[in-house]
Scaffold this motif. Structure first.
Motif, PDB file in Angstrom:
ATOM      1  N   ASN A  57       0.860  -1.181   0.000  1.00 29.53           N
ATOM      2  CA  ASN A  57       0.000   0.000   0.000  1.00 29.53           C
ATOM      3  C   ASN A  57       0.896   1.230   0.000  1.00 29.53           C
ATOM      4  OD1 ASN A  57      -2.667  -0.897  -0.065  1.00 29.53           O
ATOM      5  ND2 ASN A  57      -2.662  -1.387   2.112  1.00 29.53           N
ATOM      6  N   SER A  58       0.701   2.127  -0.963  1.00 28.91           N
ATOM      7  CA  SER A  58       1.618   3.250  -1.126  1.00 28.91           C
ATOM      8  C   SER A  58       0.957   4.572  -0.764  1.00 28.91           C
ATOM      9  CB  SER A  58       2.111   3.333  -2.579  1.00 28.91           C
ATOM     10  OG  SER A  58       1.043   3.641  -3.449  1.00 28.91           O
ATOM     11  N   ARG A  99       5.903   2.949   0.818  1.00 28.70           N
ATOM     12  CA  ARG A  99       4.897   1.889   0.738  1.00 28.70           C
ATOM     13  C   ARG A  99       5.060   0.958   1.939  1.00 28.70           C
ATOM     14  NH1 ARG A  99       5.006  -0.308  -5.558  1.00 28.70           N
ATOM     15  NH2 ARG A  99       5.241   1.741  -6.585  1.00 28.70           N
TER      16      ARG A  99
END
Length: 222
Positions: free
Chosen positions: A90-91, A166
């Motif tokens: 997840n960035s 991330r």
């Protein structure tokens, strides 16, 4: 590059499952001491034999999980994205947050940046400084006018050295592949061969499980 909030979990359960095929749980000697997993000699020998036997035998490596916040340049993330199987990330959003803070040199990867490089009498540092001024001017202009044309040019000319964070989840099997001699250990990008590999070496039992080939070489050279 930065590696923060590293967590490793599942070692004890993975080693328990490693013994399921032969139901040899009684030989397991891994234990927990003050919240730290200590792999016993019996379990370590079996784990290393399975690692050396190939991916179909070392399924337990897929059950040892690692979570970490990595901050790195976009050009590094493009290569990391080739490891799609078994990794999740997840960035932070470049699209949504790019205009919210000033663009400065610190927003970019600078680990081995050489501003003194010369191109026909033009210093690289001068070119980069001017480009950062341009990017910041596009950001300010967009905030002033809300004209998406400025935002689009900001996105269009953003360099690959832009840092993105991330939260990554992966397994020891993924790391074994990444840290292998044929993959990233001696990569020409120092972000791989130095930063990432150095971080991987700090993980629990990295030498025994992820860099096991180095132990084999030491034994052969004795």
């Amino acid at each position: 590059m930065k590696f923060e909030n590293t967590e490793v979990y599942g070692i004890k359960r993975a080693l328990h499952g490693m013994r399921n095929p032969l139901e040899s749980w009684k030989r397991s000697d891994t234990f927990e001491n003050n919240g730290k997993i200590v792999i016993g000699e019996n379990d370590l020998r079996l784990a290393q034999r399975l690692i050396q036997s190939g991916s179909e035998h070392r399924k337990f490596m897929r059950q040892i999980m690692v979570s970490v916040d990595i901050t790195g340049p976009l050009y590094w993330w493009k290569e990391f994205d080739t490891y799609k199987v078994g990794t999740v990330a997840n960035s932070t959003s470049t699209m949504h947050k790019l205009s919210s803070t000033p663009i400065t040199k610190e927003c970019f990867e600078l680990d081995d940046y050489n501003s003194r490089l010369d191109y026909d009498g033009v210093k690289l540092g001068d070119v980069i400084d001017n480009h950062i001024v341009f990017l910041e001017s596009m950001r300010v202009k967009y905030l002033e006018t809300k004209d998406k044309a400025y935002w689009k040019e900001l996105i269009r000319w953003l360099p690959n050295s832009w840092q993105q964070t991330r939260t990554v989840t992966m397994t020891y099997e993924n790391l074994l592949a990444m840290c292998g001699k044929g993959q990233r250990r001696f990569h020409k990008l120092t972000e791989w061969s130095e930063s990432f590999i150095e971080w991987a070496r700090t993980l629990p039992y990295a030498q025994e499980l992820l860099f096991i080939d180095e132990l084999e070489e030491k034994e052969e050279n004795k």
